[in-house]
Structures are given as C-alpha cells and as structure tokens.
Write a protein that holds these residues in place. Structure first.
Motif, PDB file in Angstrom:
ATOM      1  N   SER A  70       1.133  -1.370  -0.082  1.00 33.23           N
ATOM      2  CA  SER A  70      -0.086  -0.076  -0.048  1.00 33.23           C
ATOM      3  C   SER A  70       0.750   1.295  -0.153  1.00 33.23           C
ATOM      4  O   SER A  70       2.021   1.042   0.449  1.00 33.23           O
ATOM      5  CB  SER A  70      -0.839  -0.155   1.218  1.00 33.23           C
ATOM      6  OG  SER A  70      -0.135   0.097   2.337  1.00 33.23           O
ATOM      7  N   HIS A  71       0.177   2.484  -0.191  1.00 37.15           N
ATOM      8  CA  HIS A  71       1.029   3.669  -0.319  1.00 37.15           C
ATOM      9  C   HIS A  71       1.817   4.007   1.035  1.00 37.15           C
ATOM     10  O   HIS A  71       2.734   4.311   1.096  1.00 37.15           O
ATOM     11  CB  HIS A  71       0.109   4.923  -0.721  1.00 37.15           C
ATOM     12  CG  HIS A  71      -0.208   4.902  -2.061  1.00 37.15           C
ATOM     13  ND1 HIS A  71       0.530   5.678  -3.210  1.00 37.15           N
ATOM     14  CD2 HIS A  71      -1.497   4.670  -2.905  1.00 37.15           C
ATOM     15  CE1 HIS A  71      -0.103   5.279  -4.253  1.00 37.15           C
ATOM     16  NE2 HIS A  71      -1.222   4.882  -4.130  1.00 37.15           N
ATOM     17  N   LEU A  72       0.949   3.812   2.096  1.00 36.76           N
ATOM     18  CA  LEU A  72       1.707   3.887   3.349  1.00 36.76           C
ATOM     19  C   LEU A  72       2.457   3.046   3.899  1.00 36.76           C
ATOM     20  O   LEU A  72       2.914   3.186   4.984  1.00 36.76           O
ATOM     21  CB  LEU A  72       0.571   4.258   4.306  1.00 36.76           C
ATOM     22  CG  LEU A  72      -0.657   5.496   4.037  1.00 36.76           C
ATOM     23  CD1 LEU A  72      -1.764   5.363   5.089  1.00 36.76           C
ATOM     24  CD2 LEU A  72       0.170   6.763   3.957  1.00 36.76           C
ATOM     25  N   VAL A  73       2.779   1.810   3.295  1.00 33.81           N
ATOM     26  CA  VAL A  73       3.878   0.969   3.672  1.00 33.81           C
ATOM     27  C   VAL A  73       5.175   1.298   3.070  1.00 33.81           C
ATOM     28  O   VAL A  73       5.900   2.070   3.310  1.00 33.81           O
ATOM     29  CB  VAL A  73       3.337  -0.518   3.492  1.00 33.81           C
ATOM     30  CG1 VAL A  73       4.580  -1.547   3.948  1.00 33.81           C
ATOM     31  CG2 VAL A  73       1.932  -0.919   4.439  1.00 33.81           C
ATOM     32  N   CYS A  74       5.246   0.304   1.668  1.00 36.03           N
ATOM     33  CA  CYS A  74       6.331   0.995   1.009  1.00 36.03           C
ATOM     34  C   CYS A  74       5.917   0.869  -0.537  1.00 36.03           C
ATOM     35  O   CYS A  74       7.031   0.747  -1.561  1.00 36.03           O
ATOM     36  CB  CYS A  74       7.614  -0.079   1.115  1.00 36.03           C
ATOM     37  SG  CYS A  74       7.163  -1.813   0.717  1.00 36.03           S
ATOM     38  N   GLY A  75       4.726   1.047  -0.851  1.00 34.44           N
ATOM     39  CA  GLY A  75       4.259   0.948  -2.320  1.00 34.44           C
ATOM     40  C   GLY A  75       4.314   2.376  -3.007  1.00 34.44           C
ATOM     41  O   GLY A  75       3.635   2.548  -4.236  1.00 34.44           O
ATOM     42  N   HIS A  76       4.538   3.486  -2.492  1.00 31.69           N
ATOM     43  CA  HIS A  76       4.654   4.966  -2.984  1.00 31.69           C
ATOM     44  C   HIS A  76       6.033   5.260  -3.286  1.00 31.69           C
ATOM     45  O   HIS A  76       6.964   5.393  -3.021  1.00 31.69           O
ATOM     46  CB  HIS A  76       4.147   5.776  -1.765  1.00 31.69           C
ATOM     47  CG  HIS A  76       3.734   7.496  -2.458  1.00 31.69           C
ATOM     48  ND1 HIS A  76       2.682   7.790  -3.020  1.00 31.69           N
ATOM     49  CD2 HIS A  76       4.685   8.525  -2.429  1.00 31.69           C
ATOM     50  CE1 HIS A  76       2.387   8.816  -3.299  1.00 31.69           C
ATOM     51  NE2 HIS A  76       3.722   9.358  -2.929  1.00 31.69           N
ATOM     52  N   SER A  77       5.925   5.224  -4.781  1.00 31.92           N
ATOM     53  CA  SER A  77       7.098   5.235  -5.690  1.00 31.92           C
ATOM     54  C   SER A  77       7.347   6.945  -6.268  1.00 31.92           C
ATOM     55  O   SER A  77       6.168   7.609  -6.007  1.00 31.92           O
ATOM     56  CB  SER A  77       7.462   4.419  -6.660  1.00 31.92           C
ATOM     57  OG  SER A  77       7.277   3.184  -6.160  1.00 31.92           O
ATOM     58  N   ARG A  78       8.352   7.211  -6.736  1.00 28.66           N
ATOM     59  CA  ARG A  78       8.501   8.585  -7.449  1.00 28.66           C
ATOM     60  C   ARG A  78       7.623   9.073  -8.370  1.00 28.66           C
ATOM     61  O   ARG A  78       6.892  10.006  -8.183  1.00 28.66           O
ATOM     62  CB  ARG A  78       9.937   8.708  -7.802  1.00 28.66           C
ATOM     63  CG  ARG A  78      10.446  10.119  -8.340  1.00 28.66           C
ATOM     64  CD  ARG A  78      10.154  11.236  -7.276  1.00 28.66           C
ATOM     65  NE  ARG A  78      10.912  11.022  -5.927  1.00 28.66           N
ATOM     66  CZ  ARG A  78      10.612  11.770  -4.971  1.00 28.66           C
ATOM     67  NH1 ARG A  78       9.959  12.728  -5.088  1.00 28.66           N
ATOM     68  NH2 ARG A  78      11.489  11.520  -3.926  1.00 28.66           N
TER      69      ARG A  78
END
Length: 382
Positions: A70-78
């Motif tokens: 998820s975005h709030l774990v480690c799924g939010h990339s540049r």
C-alpha cells in the motif's frame, strides 16, 4: 443463483464480456473482425498514445510491475508522487491523494467524511459508486431530483448536522452536466460542503483540461472535494481526490480504501503523468472532440434520431425497452459498429439506450458512417 441468472436472461438483462484483440482506439478487433468503436471512454484517444505507452514501458523497466505494498507501507514510488503533484497543479488544488479506482475513491471519501448524524444529499442519477459510498457511510442519505436545485433546497432546509452534497460533473449515462455554480451557491447558503465526481469532465472540459470545475469557474472554497479518474480521458487507470492539505491529510488517515489497498503500479502512474502533460501539449484534441460532438448532434437532428440532450462526448440514443436496445446494438455490430446497449439497473426501466461515445481519435468520415448506419437501422426498426 441460477434462478436469478435465468430471470436476467429472460428479461434481456444478462451481461457478457467483450474480448478485444487490439488496443483501444477508433478501430478495434473483436472475434477476428475490425469494428468502428463508439463505446469507449478514451475521450482524448490517449490510451494507446505513443508517449503514454513509452512512459509506462520506461517506468516498468526502472520500477518493475507491482508496487509491492500500500502507499503507506512501501508502495509509494517517485512516479506516484510526481503524478500527485501534477494533478494538484492541473486542478489548482494544494494536494492530491491517489486511489486504485474511482469506485474505491468515492466510497473511501464518503465513508471517511460522513458518520451517523450527518446528512448526505445526492443527485438521483449519480454514479453507483457515489450512491454506494453514501449508503455505506451511515449518514442520513437523501436523493434529489436530477439537476433540480429547488428540490435539493427543500430537502436541505432545516436539516441538522454536517451536510454534504454530492454530484457528478458530467453524468455518465445521460451525458449532461450538473449546474455546478448553482449548487455551489446553495451549499454556501446552507453551510454545506460540495463534492464533485468529475470522471467524465477531467481532461475534456476547462482550460488545459482541468475539468468541470474550471469550466464553471469554481475554486476549492466553493467545491472542497474533487474526485476524478485516470482511466477515461487520461487513458490510464486509477483515480484521485484533490483538495486542501487538511482534507488530503485526513483522508490519508481515515479512508480505508486507500490505507488497505495495494498502490497502483508505478508504471501506470508514470503513464498517467505523461497523459497529464499531453493535455497542455496537444490541446487540439479537446477542440477536435468538441467539433465532432457538434457535428454529430447536427447530423442526428437532421436525421430525427432521438439523441438525449448532451454537449459532452457521451451521446445517448434513447431506445426504450431492453430487448429493443439489445437488438439495435446487435444489428449495428453486424454492420461493423460497436455501440453498447445500456439497460437496468444502470438506467431506469423504459429508458434503455445506446451509449454512443465520441473521441478525439475519430474523424468526420467515421462519424458520417455512424450517423448513416444508425439512421438506417433506426428506420428499419420503426
């Protein structure tokens, strides 16, 4: 389940997949045959644009396919961050939150903002995701007559608790637009918030394709909550919510459909970013689409086709009953035109229609063929 399916089949309401063997475009391949496609939401013809495709491929080589979390774990990339910043700039809002789908975005926003004791008022023709989000929220839910500000005012008068009014910017099955300026004025008078789902307006309407709010001259103070999708005019997938920083921070903490969903693939975010850039670089697409819409409507009027009132890319041909709509859609398919028949529960009984959609990838010759073929089959069925 079998009995339910049998009832649907007998009523002409059973849904089936179409399996394409080509990219989206004005011409598509289906069952080994080429069709002229007038049922796609790829309004600007960007779904297979070389720049969008290359952006996806390049990002996939760098970031892989899956986002991993998820975005709030480690799924939010540049690419996600750059896309969010570009969408904020496009819509003139300070912050953006990305969602994996428009349905998730609408349900996530409504269930996060509303609670028992609040009031939510929705247009009767709102998209199913808005209606479901309002029902799931636990707030007192009321539907007002389509685009009827007087009916909304009557329902809001004396209502207690926090109030949220929710509408589509452009309605997906009728193709008409909400009276946003009037709604914003009414909400201000009633101390209510206004939320607009601009899935079918973003990219197409307003300066630089900023959407229905830009087209109506409304800002964040007048419409605090804006949702739009990336899978229609922008040709990609996913959705976003745009607003002031406090709203987006709040949704980041409270919207379960955001918190507990794997982030969209970074490559898809990179492709959507390329599409946003094309809105400015290839503004001719919006003008060409607007010209085709006017051309189609003029031709339909000359041919006495019962096209519903709409100035958007959605041009519904009102048929009536489900069997008649399905039969007309099938006859058109036999003649090389792909146009979907829309039936209950998506639209009310007796208002079944062919949902004709125009795109910037079509040309006038293709619209001429559409008009001639539809008119011939309409006359034959009369």
């Amino acid at each position: 389940m079998r009995a339910s399916l049998d009832r649907r089949r007998d009523a002409g309401l059973l849904r089936r997949h179409l399996t394409l063997d080509s990219a989206q475009g004005p011409l598509v391949r289906l069952d080994g045959r080429e069709f002229l496609n007038f049922c796609s939401n790829d309004y600007l013809g960007l779904a297979a644009h070389p720049a969008v495709t290359e952006a996806l491929c390049a990002a996939a080589r760098e970031y892989g396919v899956g986002s991993g979390a998820s975005h709030l774990v480690c799924g939010h990339s540049r690419p996600h961050q750059e896309l969010a910043e570009a969408l904020a700039a496009l819509t003139g809002r300070s912050s953006v939150l990305l969602f994996s789908s428009g349905y998730a975005a609408n349900c996530g926003v409504l269930t996060a903002l509303l609670q028992a004791g609040d009031q939510v008022f929705e247009d009767r023709l709102n998209h199913a995701s808005l209606l479901d989000g309002g029902l799931f929220s636990g707030a007192r839910f009321q539907r007002f007559a389509h685009n009827d500000c007087a009916d909304l005012a009557r329902r809001m008068a004396g209502a207690e608790g926090a109030k949220l009014v929710v509408v589509d910017g452009v309605f997906s099955m009728d193709g008409d637009s909400a009276p946003l300026a009037q709604l914003a004025g009414l909400c201000r008078a009633e101390d209510a918030w206004l939320m607009v789902d601009d899935a079918h307006g973003i990219g197409v309407l307003g300066e630089n394709g900023a959407g229905s709010l830009a087209d109506a001259g409304l800002d964040t103070a007048q419409v605090p909550v804006l949702m739009a999708t990336l899978g229609k005019a922008l040709g990609c997938a996913g959705a976003f919510v745009a607003g002031e920083a406090d709203l987006i921070d709040y949704l980041t903490q409270e919207a379960r459909q955001y918190i507990y969903t794997t982030a969209m693939p970074p490559a898809v975010a990179a492709a959507a970013l390329a599409a946003v850039r094309l809105l400015r670089e290839e503004a001719w697409r919006r003008q060409h689409l607007a010209d085709l819409i006017a051309y189609f409507r003029a031709g339909a009027a000359q041919l006495d086709l019962p096209v519903m009132p709409s100035t958007s890319a959605i041009q519904p041909l009102l048929v009536g009953e489900a069997d008649a709509a399905m039969a007309l859609s099938q006859r058109l398919r036999e003649r090389g035109l792909l146009i979907g028949a829309i039936r209950p529960p998506t639209v009310p009984r007796g208002t079944c229609r062919l949902r004709i959609t125009l795109t910037a990838a079509h040309d006038r010759a293709q619209v001429d063929r559409l008009l001639e073929t539809v008119a011939a089959q309409w006359s034959a069925a009369a």
